[in-house]
Design a protein around this motif. Sequence first.
Motif, PDB file in Angstrom:
ATOM      1  N   LEU A 445      32.911  45.838  36.059  1.00  0.00           N
ATOM      2  CA  LEU A 445      34.112  46.210  35.785  1.00  0.00           C
ATOM      3  C   LEU A 445      34.545  47.534  35.130  1.00  0.00           C
ATOM      4  N   SER A 450      36.529  45.293  41.062  1.00  0.00           N
ATOM      5  CA  SER A 450      37.284  44.528  41.018  1.00  0.00           C
ATOM      6  C   SER A 450      36.728  43.020  41.060  1.00  0.00           C
ATOM      7  N   PRO A 451      37.076  42.092  40.376  1.00  0.00           N
ATOM      8  CA  PRO A 451      36.217  40.843  41.021  1.00  0.00           C
ATOM      9  C   PRO A 451      36.334  40.200  42.467  1.00  0.00           C
ATOM     10  N   THR A 486      33.632  37.062  41.783  1.00  0.00           N
ATOM     11  CA  THR A 486      33.464  36.093  41.110  1.00  0.00           C
ATOM     12  C   THR A 486      33.267  34.966  41.596  1.00  0.00           C
ATOM     13  N   ASP A 587      41.597  45.702  30.136  1.00  0.00           N
ATOM     14  CA  ASP A 587      41.884  44.855  31.910  1.00  0.00           C
ATOM     15  C   ASP A 587      40.672  44.658  32.241  1.00  0.00           C
ATOM     16  N   ARG A 590      39.605  41.859  30.905  1.00  0.00           N
ATOM     17  CA  ARG A 590      40.522  40.249  31.310  1.00  0.00           C
ATOM     18  C   ARG A 590      40.433  39.509  32.289  1.00  0.00           C
ATOM     19  N   GLN A 591      39.774  40.566  33.189  1.00  0.00           N
ATOM     20  CA  GLN A 591      39.105  40.235  34.800  1.00  0.00           C
ATOM     21  C   GLN A 591      38.000  39.916  34.420  1.00  0.00           C
ATOM     22  N   TYR A 594      38.978  36.277  33.616  1.00  0.00           N
ATOM     23  CA  TYR A 594      39.172  35.087  34.888  1.00  0.00           C
ATOM     24  C   TYR A 594      37.791  34.684  35.585  1.00  0.00           C
ATOM     25  N   LEU A 683      43.288  38.100  33.591  1.00  0.00           N
ATOM     26  CA  LEU A 683      44.444  39.095  34.533  1.00  0.00           C
ATOM     27  C   LEU A 683      43.880  38.616  35.450  1.00  0.00           C
ATOM     28  N   PRO A 685      42.328  39.248  40.139  1.00  0.00           N
ATOM     29  CA  PRO A 685      43.337  40.711  41.004  1.00  0.00           C
ATOM     30  C   PRO A 685      43.746  40.961  41.226  1.00  0.00           C
TER      31      PRO A 685
END
Length: 723
Positions: A445, A450-451, A486, A587, A590-591, A594, A683, A685
């Motif tokens: 990340l 991105s997740p 994820t 960020d 926070r991702q 998530y 956060l 995606p």
Amino acid sequence: MTDSRKKRPRLVAEKRTTSRKTAAPKSTSKPRKPARRKKRPVRKGGVGGRISGGITGLFRWIARLIWSVVWRFGAIATLLVGGAVLYFASTLPEATALVDGRARGSVTMLDRNGEVFAWRGEQFGGMITADTVSRHLKHAVLATEDRRFYWHPGVDPVGVASAVRINLSEGRGPLSGHGGSTITQQTAKLLCLGVPYDPTAWKSEAAYEADCRETSLWRKIKEATYALALEVKYTKDEILTIYLNRTFLGAGSRGFEAASQRYFGKSASEVNPGEAAMLAGLLTAPTRYAPTNNLERSQNRATVIVGLMQDQGYLTTEEAERARRSPARLSEAAERRAGGYFADWVMSEGPDFLTRDTTEDVIVRTTLDQRLQTAAEDAMRVIFDDKVREGSKAQAAIVVMSADGAVRAMVGGRKTDVSGVFNRAVQAKRQTGSAFKPFVYAAALELGHSPNDTIVDEPLTINIPGSGPWSPSNYTNKHYGRVTLTHALKDSLNIPAVKISEFVGRDVVQKIASDFGIDSDLAEGPALALGASESTLLEMTGAYAGILNGGSSVEPYGLTELRLMGETESLIEGTSSGIGERVIQEDAARQLIYMMEKVVTEGTGKRAELPDRQVAGKTGTSQSARDAWFIGFSADYVAGVWMGYDDNTPLTGVTGAGLPAEIWRETMIRVHEGLPARPLPMLAPKTPAPAPQTAETQRAPARQDNQAERVLLDVLRNIFGGN
């Protein structure tokens, strides 16, 4: 003429012979009767009577001899004792100099709210006097130890005789058992007859104190002499003051003020009759009757003391009955004995000269929250009582902290009311398993992924130089084709984690993990991504706190202030936050939160889900299931749980998704009681996740490789070879 030659009469009387009797001169007075001579009484018994008389005379002579020796010896002894008394009295300092009998200092620990929760070393709560102490406590001590204290000169012959009689009747020696010592004599013993502790002369303080408690006849004589000297030097109240402050009363308490604070959380000047009786009851056997060891036994002993106080007129019948109906109870801190493992950790973290080796009385303010400590202890107890088979030797540890690294609770093992033992939360280095994977995904990340980016979960073999081919597998021994990052994290898939670690670089993963606070040596090979490295629960929980706080490193801390008793200025620079340098962008953090929230709501951590608020976390199970972890957080607190055997025996039927997740859940439910629910700072995606794969797409993953996937596979093949 007369004849001159005529004979003249002689001038002397004629010579008389014994045979010649002369007539008594005539007397005109009445003749006296001759005096009668007293006849000696004739003793009966003849020879026997004379022997009896001789024996009697002999005994009289021996008695006179003994008396003459005794009174001379007594006079000499009196002079010697008197001299010794005067000598000892001349060496005694002012009474106030004798109230603190400790060779070393103490540490008193306060929680985050300023309440006492733990003690280390012998506590001295401050000087209490015979005038300022509670009258109930003063009377309880007198009733228990020396009812004639204000009347005898330091030694009580009545008490000694009674003690000897009791000892003999119970089959002991005259000096064994009951000593008949007065409070003054006990004070003399507490002062060790004026002999100070010398570290060079004694192996330890315990050996010194054992010698002070010797009960030989010669020691008793010296003790009595020293007691008389105390009576010469000090008033009765001064002697009682020394006694009240020096006597040991269990649980590291020296003196009644320290004991009252230790057991009841109040001054000795404020105790009621029941509390006074319990404190006085400790004088007989401090360790046995300490209420922290056995409250019921201590209360029964206090009931006896209440009876003595009533019999001697110190309590009315009504007061005595009230004390019996409402026996003394321990303070909350003493009752829970909270902070054993936590207190040990704080002591090890502080400077030695102000903690373990202090000769001063030190006050330490800490980050502990006693409510949270109780929550963790209760959660541990519930799971082991209800869900662990009886006789199991499995252990567990719990750490709860704030996002800034302030440790709020710590349980280092199944036994929660102990101290000075192995603390698994800070001392056990164990393989982290999949609990390490969030740092692999943090690296991805941070590099801009991105997740919802995808990666293929498929068979993988990597040739490790010097070791040969290595083929990781998933826990289920299945492969799931193309999955999002994820998905890979929430289901704890191993092959995607290894691929990502190799793609971003192991050195990057190592640096991020180390910067987040995992100081243990990290594995060098590709198994790094699967938690082959060892770490402590405290380190791991602190690293997760860094994720929660937005990506900054955290140094777990427990000590915020350290000062001398009676002073206001701290001796060290206080810690108000353990947050350090930024490790990943906010960020990215926070991702990652998530993704970790999905672990709980949809993945391996479902047993940790809370009913009323969002939480995030990660399960972990090491090789051969020797270690099981669950570490996670809410918006308010981070908590980590480890479970395993001390000897590394594999767990049976336990993974991080099982009992550790349940212990975590039970802990966090209690931790959050009364707290409003707050959302996690996560956060989602921006791009939606791809649709779930079908069987057809899973059979042809290569056709769907994106550019990043192809680059990754090329790198792996070029460096390591393989399929």
